[in-house]
Design an enzyme around this catalytic site. Structure first.
Site, short mmCIF file in Angstrom:
data_model
loop_
_atom_site.label_atom_id
_atom_site.label_comp_id
_atom_site.label_asym_id
_atom_site.label_seq_id
_atom_site.Cartn_x
_atom_site.Cartn_y
_atom_site.Cartn_z
N LYS A 114 0.63 11.37 -0.75
CA LYS A 114 -0.74 11.10 -0.30
C LYS A 114 -1.48 12.42 -0.07
CE LYS A 114 -0.73 6.57 -0.06
NZ LYS A 114 -0.74 5.82 1.18
N GLY A 434 8.29 -6.80 -4.32
CA GLY A 434 7.38 -7.94 -4.17
C GLY A 434 6.74 -8.39 -5.46
N TRP A 563 -6.43 0.46 4.07
CA TRP A 563 -6.85 0.29 2.67
C TRP A 563 -8.11 -0.56 2.54
CZ3 TRP A 563 -1.54 -0.36 -0.29
CH2 TRP A 563 -0.91 0.90 -0.34
N HIS A 697 6.41 4.04 -10.89
CA HIS A 697 5.12 4.54 -11.35
C HIS A 697 5.23 5.28 -12.68
CE1 HIS A 697 4.61 3.82 -7.05
NE2 HIS A 697 3.36 3.53 -7.37
#
Length: 759
Positions: A114, A434, A563, A697
């Site tokens: 981040k 998920g 978010w 990713h």
């Protein structure tokens, strides 16, 4: 008064760059096509700012993937494993960002973290002991000349040397101090090249300065810039800071020979008082970051003009009004939001609208009686009231929260034993985070339903079919704890917001998260409450398709807040507690409907952690961690609570994470070489953990051997009875073929490990 913008969005107002790059990655178009799209996006940004009358416009703020990675390539900080691929320059760049797998060539991507306290992710450059650091690129020069060819003179923007050295990952024996002189000399070469092009201003971004800075770091910073500034030639140097105040180095900055100093007056709690207490050099220009680059609410002109007035009273002679940070963190323009009522949009300002705010503020400040102007009056009126933002029932419920509502009983050790007896999972339980791939037919079904082209029953039937297929696939692969795939969800935050009162939604307010990944944060408009069950029907159906346990999948309150674009009229703590109560209701409904494992993702827990350690607990963790416990404290001890956390540095807040009192935590740690494991062991982390065995990713498929190696490393730090096996994040953005192949390898690697023990 002049105006400045630190940086402008680059992914495209309709995500044009994203779609172009994705076609290139699939081999459908060539390099000329992506460079053509890049030129169009740069031109759009330059023209938007020029037409708005912005005086200081940045060039080199465009990137195909990430600005930190651009800086690494500019100075030849390229690990040898990528050079050995023998690809073109741009494909080497993308290999560093995404990994590469073709034939016998197989390398992982660089780590991703981040960007300070934002939802943007940067690529972490790696430097080896024998890396030949050298100013070899031309991107800053090319982009300056590109802008100049369109009649726009720009300031060249780049990550500054102090921050870049702090962001580097040192893979050998050398460290920060060993590279100070090397990088300082190469930045001086960059300045000389800019000087030859008659570049007037160089913007060096140094956001690291808003963190805690010790005496050694001060000395290193001063050493770097004393040398750089004594070699700046005719180039004017702007030191640009953002995301906080520079209280530890304000006086050092003021004494150095900068031509401009950019300070953040939005997130910088002490910025104004620093100037008032210490003064500001009369020979320097203050670039005052007063228009919020991270949120979408209209600027309160009265407040901003008052700050400008106080700066003048403090003796600041030269002021340029600027954004508080790059506008990369907000959507492009409200022009795209044709379906949103003006009752809402009049309160918002996206990137293009913030350009207008800068210009209006500059003009108002130079107007003697600005309070009588129509522009000022209209702005003032906006802040008088907001419709539908107050809900007494919600506020009363928050006030009624008791201390015991933040505590889950019985304690973890008792729950862990009960859950193992009830679930009877094998050693090293396998699961996913998920989501499963969001294929074209899934997106088409959702779009057709939104447009009214299919009925609700047709929409539900399609999703149930996909869920049944997803459950069958997971059973075929051999996973132990299953998920329903999340085919009904457009986004892990927006989806929940759509089922909560107090939210407003946009159509095209996309913001870049990393590379080609974009998110569309919902807007918290008012007090938040749950208006209906959100996930229960999907979890119940998935549970009926199998004898294996199926996780209920929720997003946690801190992540939903972080978010979203948050309110500015109440504290983020109050907003988070409102959301926590809404998600608590959903958790209890899932449990009542037979869901025995519930995952509550707190992917963004770290995101709003203050950049100064002294503020971590008092200003954030002391309420953020209890907010999670408020969600889970009402469930039975047999109900297993999972959570998941994404790309951030968690090693220094491990005790706080353990205090969340979840039963299982999965981390996105594979891309950072599982560095978190040492901290877990050292701090006796009690919670069961899945560190993530491969990076989702990247499009590459991990081999069985690679996963076995990762698991073997994990077993050295995490006891077997606490270790879970999973990918490091959700699979939404991956293709079906690579997803299946990767999960098959994951299960096979786990089966191999179940046949052995560490002696």
């Amino acid at each position: 008064m002049k105006t400045a913008v630190i940086g402008f969005p680059r992914i495209g107002k309709d995500r044009e760059l994203k779609f172009t790059l994705e076609k290139y990655f699939k081999g459908e178009i060539n390099q000329a096509d992506i460079y053509g799209e890049a030129d169009r996006q740069k031109e759009y940004g330059l023209n938007s700012q020029s037409e708005a009358g912005i005086d200081f416009i940045s060039s080199n703020d465009f990137s195909f993937y990430d600005g930190v990675l651009d800086t690494a390539v500019l100075f030849n900080v390229i690990p040898k494993r990528y050079e050995k691929l023998e690809l073109s320059a741009i494909d080497t760049y993308f290999a560093m960002a995404r990994g590469y797998q073709k034939g016998d060539k197989n390398v992982k991507a660089l780590a991703m973290k981040k960007w300070f306290n934002t939802n943007y992710h940067y690529i972490v450059p790696e430097i080896e002991d024998d890396t030949e650091v050298s100013f070899v690129g031309t991107k800053p020069l090319d982009e300056y000349e590109n802008a100049l060819s369109k009649g726009i003179s720009t300031k060249t923007a780049i990550v500054g040397p102090f921050t870049f050295l702090k962001l580097l990952k040192y893979t050998g024996t050398k460290c920060f101090e060993d590279y100070i002189d090397i990088f300082t000399d190469e930045y001086i070469k960059l300045i000389a090249a800019l000087d030859e092009k008659n570049v007037e201003w160089l913007q060096l971004d140094e956001p690291w300065l808003v963190k805690d800075i010790d005496e050694g770091e001060k000395a290193n910073f001063t050493k770097i810039y004393n040398k750089i500034l004594s070699n700046k030639k005719s180039v004017k140097v702007l030191l640009q800071t953002y995301f906080g105040d520079v209280r530890d180095v304000y006086n050092e900055i003021a004494e150095l020979d900068f031509d401009g100093i950019g300070l953040d007056f939005v997130e910088g709690k002490e910025t104004l008082s620093l100037v008032q207490k210490n003064g500001f050099p009369k020979d320097k220009i203050l670039f005052a970051g007063l228009v919020n680059g991270k949120n979408i609410w209209k600027n309160n002109y009265a407040n901003t003009l008052q700050v400008l007035k106080e700066l003048k009273e403090a003796g600041v002679k030269q002021i340029v009004i600027s954004t508080s940070c790059s506008l990369l963190h907000v959507p492009y323009t409200l022009e795209n939001e044709t379906e949103l009522s003006s009752d809402y949009t009049k309160h918002f300002a996206f990137a293009k609208e913030k350009l207008k705010e800068l210009k209006e503020l500059a003009e108002l400040f130079e107007t003697k009686d600005y309070e009588s102007t129509e522009v000022f009056k209209q702005n003032k009126e906006i802040f008088r009231n907001r419709k539908d933002s107050f809900n007494k029932e919600v506020k009363d419920r928050v006030k009624a929260i008791k201390d015991e509502d933040y505590v889950r009983l019985p304690e973890f050790n008792v729950r862990e034993k009960l859950q193992k007896e009830l679930l009877k999972l094998p050693e090293f339980p396998t699961t996913t985070i998920g989501s499963f791939p969001q294929t074209q037919d899934v997106r088409r079904n959702r779009l057709m339903y939104r447009k009214g082209e299919i009925s609700r029953d047709e929409y539900i039937d399609f999703n149930k079919k996909k869920i049944a297929e997803c459950i069958a696939l997971q059973e075929e692969i051999g996973l132990d704890v299953l998920v329903h795939g999340e085919f009904e969800r457009n986004d892990m935050v927006e989806y929940f917001g759509e089922h909560l009162d107090g939210y407003v939604f946009t159509k095209k307010a996309w913001v870049q998260s990393y590379g080609t990944r974009c998110v569309k944060p919902p807007i918290i408009w008012g007090d938040v409450s749950r208006k209906e069950a959100i996930t229960v029907q999907w979890s119940k159906f998935a549970n009926s398709c199998t004898q294996k346990p199926v996780k209920g999948m929720l997003t946690g309150p801190v992540t939903i807040l972080n978010w979203s674009f948050p309110r500015e009229d109440i504290s983020i703590k109050e907003s988070t507690l409102q959301i926590a109560l809404a998600i608590r209701d959903e958790v209890l409904d899932l449990e009542a409907n037979g869901i025995g494992i519930i995952q509550i993702d707190e992917a963004a827990l770290r995101e709003k952690l203050p950049l100064r350690k002294s503020d971590w607990y008092s200003q954030y963790l002391d309420w953020a961690i209890p907010s999670f416990r408020l969600v889970t404290s009402g469930v039975k001890p047999e109900t297993q609570i999972h959570t998941h956390m994404c790309y951030s540095e968690f090693t220094d807040i491990i005790p706080a994470i353990d205090a969340m009192d979840a039963d299982v935590i999965t981390f996105e740690a594979s891309r950072s070489d599982l560095q978190i494991l040492d901290s877990l062991k050292r701090l006796n982390f009690k919670t069961e953990v899945g560190p993530g065995v491969y990076d989702i990713h990247s499009p590459r498929v991990p081999s069985v051997e690679e996963i076995v190696t990762a698991l073997s490393k994990m077993r050295q730090k995490v006891s077997d009875d606490k270790l879970w096996v999973n990918p490091d994040c959700g699979l939404k953005t991956r293709g079906e073929k690579e997803t299946k192949a990767s999960l098959i390898n994951l299960v096979e690697a786990t089966r191999q490990l179940r046949g052995e023990k560490i002696s």
